[in-house]
Design a protein around this motif. Structure first.
Motif, mmCIF file in Angstrom:
data_model
loop_
_atom_site.group_PDB
_atom_site.id
_atom_site.type_symbol
_atom_site.label_atom_id
_atom_site.label_comp_id
_atom_site.label_asym_id
_atom_site.label_seq_id
_atom_site.Cartn_x
_atom_site.Cartn_y
_atom_site.Cartn_z
ATOM 1 N N PRO A 111 -52.429 27.029 27.660
ATOM 2 C CA PRO A 111 -53.041 27.480 26.408
ATOM 3 C C PRO A 111 -52.082 26.919 25.283
ATOM 4 O O PRO A 111 -51.199 26.580 25.349
ATOM 5 C CB PRO A 111 -52.729 28.890 26.690
ATOM 6 C CG PRO A 111 -51.479 29.232 27.459
ATOM 7 C CD PRO A 111 -51.614 27.808 28.414
ATOM 8 N N ASN A 112 -53.143 26.877 24.221
ATOM 9 C CA ASN A 112 -52.204 26.371 22.822
ATOM 10 C C ASN A 112 -51.857 27.776 22.002
ATOM 11 O O ASN A 112 -51.816 28.984 22.774
ATOM 12 C CB ASN A 112 -53.256 25.763 22.137
ATOM 13 C CG ASN A 112 -54.380 26.498 21.550
ATOM 14 O OD1 ASN A 112 -54.347 27.713 21.371
ATOM 15 N ND2 ASN A 112 -55.471 25.694 21.202
ATOM 16 N N ALA A 113 -51.095 27.825 21.068
ATOM 17 C CA ALA A 113 -50.502 28.864 20.287
ATOM 18 C C ALA A 113 -51.585 29.975 20.011
ATOM 19 O O ALA A 113 -51.133 31.065 20.373
ATOM 20 C CB ALA A 113 -49.725 28.291 19.216
ATOM 21 N N ALA A 114 -52.670 29.652 19.515
ATOM 22 C CA ALA A 114 -53.737 30.460 19.128
ATOM 23 C C ALA A 114 -54.113 31.227 20.393
ATOM 24 O O ALA A 114 -54.364 32.593 20.399
ATOM 25 C CB ALA A 114 -54.817 29.854 18.327
ATOM 26 N N GLU A 115 -54.402 30.499 21.307
ATOM 27 C CA GLU A 115 -54.881 31.087 22.580
ATOM 28 C C GLU A 115 -53.921 31.987 23.475
ATOM 29 O O GLU A 115 -54.337 33.206 23.753
ATOM 30 C CB GLU A 115 -55.409 29.852 23.784
ATOM 31 C CG GLU A 115 -56.470 29.106 23.214
ATOM 32 C CD GLU A 115 -56.635 27.914 23.997
ATOM 33 O OE1 GLU A 115 -57.594 27.359 23.727
ATOM 34 O OE2 GLU A 115 -55.635 27.531 24.815
ATOM 35 N N VAL A 116 -52.461 31.710 23.334
ATOM 36 C CA VAL A 116 -51.560 32.673 23.752
ATOM 37 C C VAL A 116 -51.746 33.910 22.840
ATOM 38 O O VAL A 116 -51.524 35.337 23.313
ATOM 39 C CB VAL A 116 -50.134 31.949 23.498
ATOM 40 C CG1 VAL A 116 -48.929 33.022 23.830
ATOM 41 C CG2 VAL A 116 -49.801 31.193 24.586
ATOM 42 N N ASP B 38 -40.645 34.149 21.338
ATOM 43 C CA ASP B 38 -41.768 34.861 21.213
ATOM 44 C C ASP B 38 -42.651 33.971 21.976
ATOM 45 O O ASP B 38 -43.384 34.675 22.975
ATOM 46 C CB ASP B 38 -42.522 34.918 19.990
ATOM 47 C CG ASP B 38 -41.603 35.631 18.810
ATOM 48 O OD1 ASP B 38 -40.903 36.519 19.421
ATOM 49 O OD2 ASP B 38 -41.590 35.537 17.733
ATOM 50 N N PHE B 39 -42.889 32.812 22.154
ATOM 51 C CA PHE B 39 -43.651 32.164 23.077
ATOM 52 C C PHE B 39 -43.308 32.024 24.405
ATOM 53 O O PHE B 39 -44.020 32.320 25.369
ATOM 54 C CB PHE B 39 -43.949 30.574 22.491
ATOM 55 C CG PHE B 39 -44.660 30.282 21.250
ATOM 56 C CD1 PHE B 39 -46.082 30.788 21.454
ATOM 57 C CD2 PHE B 39 -44.318 29.752 20.234
ATOM 58 C CE1 PHE B 39 -46.626 30.672 20.294
ATOM 59 C CE2 PHE B 39 -45.011 29.741 19.018
ATOM 60 C CZ PHE B 39 -46.476 29.920 19.067
ATOM 61 N N ALA B 40 -42.001 32.019 24.656
ATOM 62 C CA ALA B 40 -41.493 32.275 25.955
ATOM 63 C C ALA B 40 -41.842 33.359 26.571
ATOM 64 O O ALA B 40 -42.335 33.409 27.770
ATOM 65 C CB ALA B 40 -39.921 31.863 25.998
ATOM 66 N N GLU B 41 -41.626 34.610 25.843
ATOM 67 C CA GLU B 41 -41.933 35.783 26.477
ATOM 68 C C GLU B 41 -43.424 36.030 26.729
ATOM 69 O O GLU B 41 -43.750 36.483 27.763
ATOM 70 C CB GLU B 41 -41.544 36.887 25.352
ATOM 71 C CG GLU B 41 -39.942 37.144 25.127
ATOM 72 C CD GLU B 41 -39.795 37.985 24.072
ATOM 73 O OE1 GLU B 41 -40.571 38.250 23.503
ATOM 74 O OE2 GLU B 41 -38.348 38.350 23.899
ATOM 75 N N ARG B 42 -44.193 35.334 25.896
ATOM 76 C CA ARG B 42 -45.790 35.689 26.099
ATOM 77 C C ARG B 42 -46.243 34.686 26.987
ATOM 78 O O ARG B 42 -47.101 34.926 27.867
ATOM 79 C CB ARG B 42 -46.313 35.498 24.790
ATOM 80 C CG ARG B 42 -46.236 36.423 23.710
ATOM 81 C CD ARG B 42 -47.360 36.192 22.478
ATOM 82 N NE ARG B 42 -47.011 37.366 21.593
ATOM 83 C CZ ARG B 42 -46.306 37.032 20.577
ATOM 84 N NH1 ARG B 42 -45.843 35.765 20.007
ATOM 85 N NH2 ARG B 42 -45.927 37.985 19.351
ATOM 86 N N GLY B 43 -45.487 33.426 27.342
ATOM 87 C CA GLY B 43 -45.897 32.630 28.317
ATOM 88 C C GLY B 43 -45.546 33.080 29.592
ATOM 89 O O GLY B 43 -46.205 32.988 30.646
ATOM 90 N N ARG B 44 -44.271 33.872 29.787
ATOM 91 C CA ARG B 44 -43.844 34.475 31.014
ATOM 92 C C ARG B 44 -44.836 35.556 31.349
ATOM 93 O O ARG B 44 -45.056 35.802 32.649
ATOM 94 C CB ARG B 44 -42.300 34.880 30.760
ATOM 95 C CG ARG B 44 -41.727 35.443 32.307
ATOM 96 C CD ARG B 44 -40.244 35.454 32.121
ATOM 97 N NE ARG B 44 -39.908 36.099 30.792
ATOM 98 C CZ ARG B 44 -39.113 35.573 29.911
ATOM 99 N NH1 ARG B 44 -38.790 34.290 29.981
ATOM 100 N NH2 ARG B 44 -38.813 36.097 28.834
#
Length: 470
Positions: free
Chosen positions: A181-186, A203-209
């Protein structure tokens, strides 16, 4: 010889139109720009673009998608003919058409038309996925993937599966190797407002996990544009940031498709997820720098039927042959006096950018003028033979001058690659390459590796060995 199975792309195809022109006045009846059209390009988008990018270099690609009887579907079939093998799911309705009206290469407005519902797949779809070396799902929210989900679940147990998700599409099947996913999709997929999403890598790491755990995916690779890609996994593992090799300036349309396609192709060839993502980031950067999905060279003709064989003897004939098939000619240059890990990494990354790699090598006299007496350590015959033996090198050309400018004017590569920590503007060859529409790029170089350092270490070791024992 072991059979090389195809890479199978599953997903939603659209017909993309780019209407480009010049806007230097407003309409008399409304405050709207008037575009004088200079070019009009139609091409497959979505999963169709991903399949074409995956097929570059001669790889066999099967595209499973929904097509109908409408003109847009027929235009996609014609554009894909000779590039990928189509396995069609029936489409009830018309294929979506996305039209970008652009001025000076910048979008002014996008117009979306059409749309249909995929029908039931037949046994040909199941057989195609059963033979896949790797699978890429290019989900554009129009539910082609959902119609074959049962077969995708089975495929994920047998082969590496990459899923490029969409907020309006289905969740990835369990066991996906990499989800991209890209940032907007996340932001959309985790229910976080875009304005608050991803203010930091944490933030991205937490949402990716969170997404990796929800989807039961081995890895979630969050694409962050110029910042690169952040790899996250379920649990409390440390995320890994893969930075972009350079700042690519150009049309970013299709960059996500290029990244996902390159990732799937690398996994099909046996790369580890970290290796696949690193190479895919470099490929996506070069794709953007070359003009993105709107690059006419990408659609001029079909790709070569067979990959170029390594060790070609005539670099000029090779360049002409690749260009004649609509391929991308990549060149790089240097002394390559003592071939080391830095050279090998640079050459491998450069080869992935296009369809052939030609190495321009300084002659012995040229090196002596540049480096001084005692160099080169190896004569040009030995240096060219070693380079030609590398799988990443397709041809070698020797130049006598201090710079390869004259040689490049004959080769006319599409991309000129140098390794190092300087900017493109500092490259003396950049101006001449741009003269015929080429692109100069800089790729990262392994720190601490150089011929000078290796020679110095060898000299120091020899001094120690010659010292008398006491």
């Amino acid at each position: 010889m072991k059979e090389r199975k195809p890479l199978v792309v599953v997903g939603d195809v659209v017909l993309d139109e780019d209407v480009d022109g010049v806007a230097d006045r407003l309409a008399p009846d409304a405050p709207a720009p008037v575009v004088d059209v200079r070019s009009d390009l139609r091409r497959p988008g979505g999963a169709g673009l991903a399949a074409v990018l995956a097929a570059q270099g001669g790889r066999e690609v099967v595209l499973v998608t929904a097509l109908g009887d409408d003109p847009a579907s027929e235009a996609v079939r014609c554009a894909l003919r000779g590039r990928v093998r189509l396995v069609e799911v029936p489409l009830d309705g018309t294929l979506p058409v996305k039209t970008r009206v652009m001025a000076g290469g910048r979008p002014l407005v996008r117009i979306d038309r059409g749309g249909g519902t995929p029908g039931e797949p037949d046994d040909v779809v199941r057989e195609a996925l059963a033979r896949a070396q790797a699978v890429l799902v290019a989900d554009y929210g129009r539910h082609t993937a959902s119609t074959v989900r049962e077969h995708l679940v089975a495929a994920a147990r047998r082969a590496p599966l990459v899923w490029d998700p969409h907020p309006k599409g289905d969740p990835p099947v369990p066991g996906a190797r990499i989800v991209t996913p890209n940032a907007a999709e996340v932001s959309a997929l985790t229910g976080e407002p875009t304005a608050e999403a991803g203010r930091s890598l944490r933030d991205f790491a937490e949402r990716g996990r969170e997404l990796a755990e929800r989807w039961q995916a081995a890895t979630v690779a969050v694409t962050l544009g110029e910042r690169g890609v952040l790899l996250t996994r379920p649990g409390d593992g440390t995320p890994m940031l893969v930075p972009a090799p350079y700042r690519a300036v150009g049309d970013t349309c299709g960059a996500g498709d290029c990244f996902a396609a390159a990732t799937a192709a690398e996994l099909a060839d046996g790369a580890l997820p970290e290796e696949a993502v690193q190479r895919a980031v470099a490929r996506a950067a070069s794709f953007v720098a070359a003009g993105g999905a709107g690059n006419p060279k990408l659609w001029r003709t079909t790709t070569p039927a067979h990959p170029v064989q390594a060790g070609e003897q005539d670099p000029f004939a090779l360049a002409e042959r690749v260009r004649a098939h609509g391929g991308t000619v990549v060149a790089t240059g240097g002394c390559f006096d003592l071939l080391h890990a830095g050279h090998v990494g640079l050459l491998e990354n450069a080869r992935r950018i296009g369809d052939c790699l030609i190495v321009c090598v300084n002659s012995d006299e040229s090196i002596t003028r540049r480096k001084g007496p005692g160099r080169p350590l190896n004569p040009v015959e030995d240096r060219t033979r070693v380079l030609a033996g590398l799988g990443s090198v397709d041809a070698v050309a020797v130049f006598e001058e201090d710079t390869p400018t004259a040689l490049l004017s004959r080769l006319r590569p599409d991309v000129w690659v140098k390794g190092g920590d300087y900017s493109v503007e500092d490259l003396p060859e950049a101006e001449v390459v741009c003269a015929w529409g080429g692109q100069a790029v800089v790729l990262p170089y392994l720190d601490g590796r150089s011929t000078t350092l290796l020679a110095r270490r060898a000299a120091e070791s020899a001094t120690v060995l010659r010292a008398p024992r006491r």
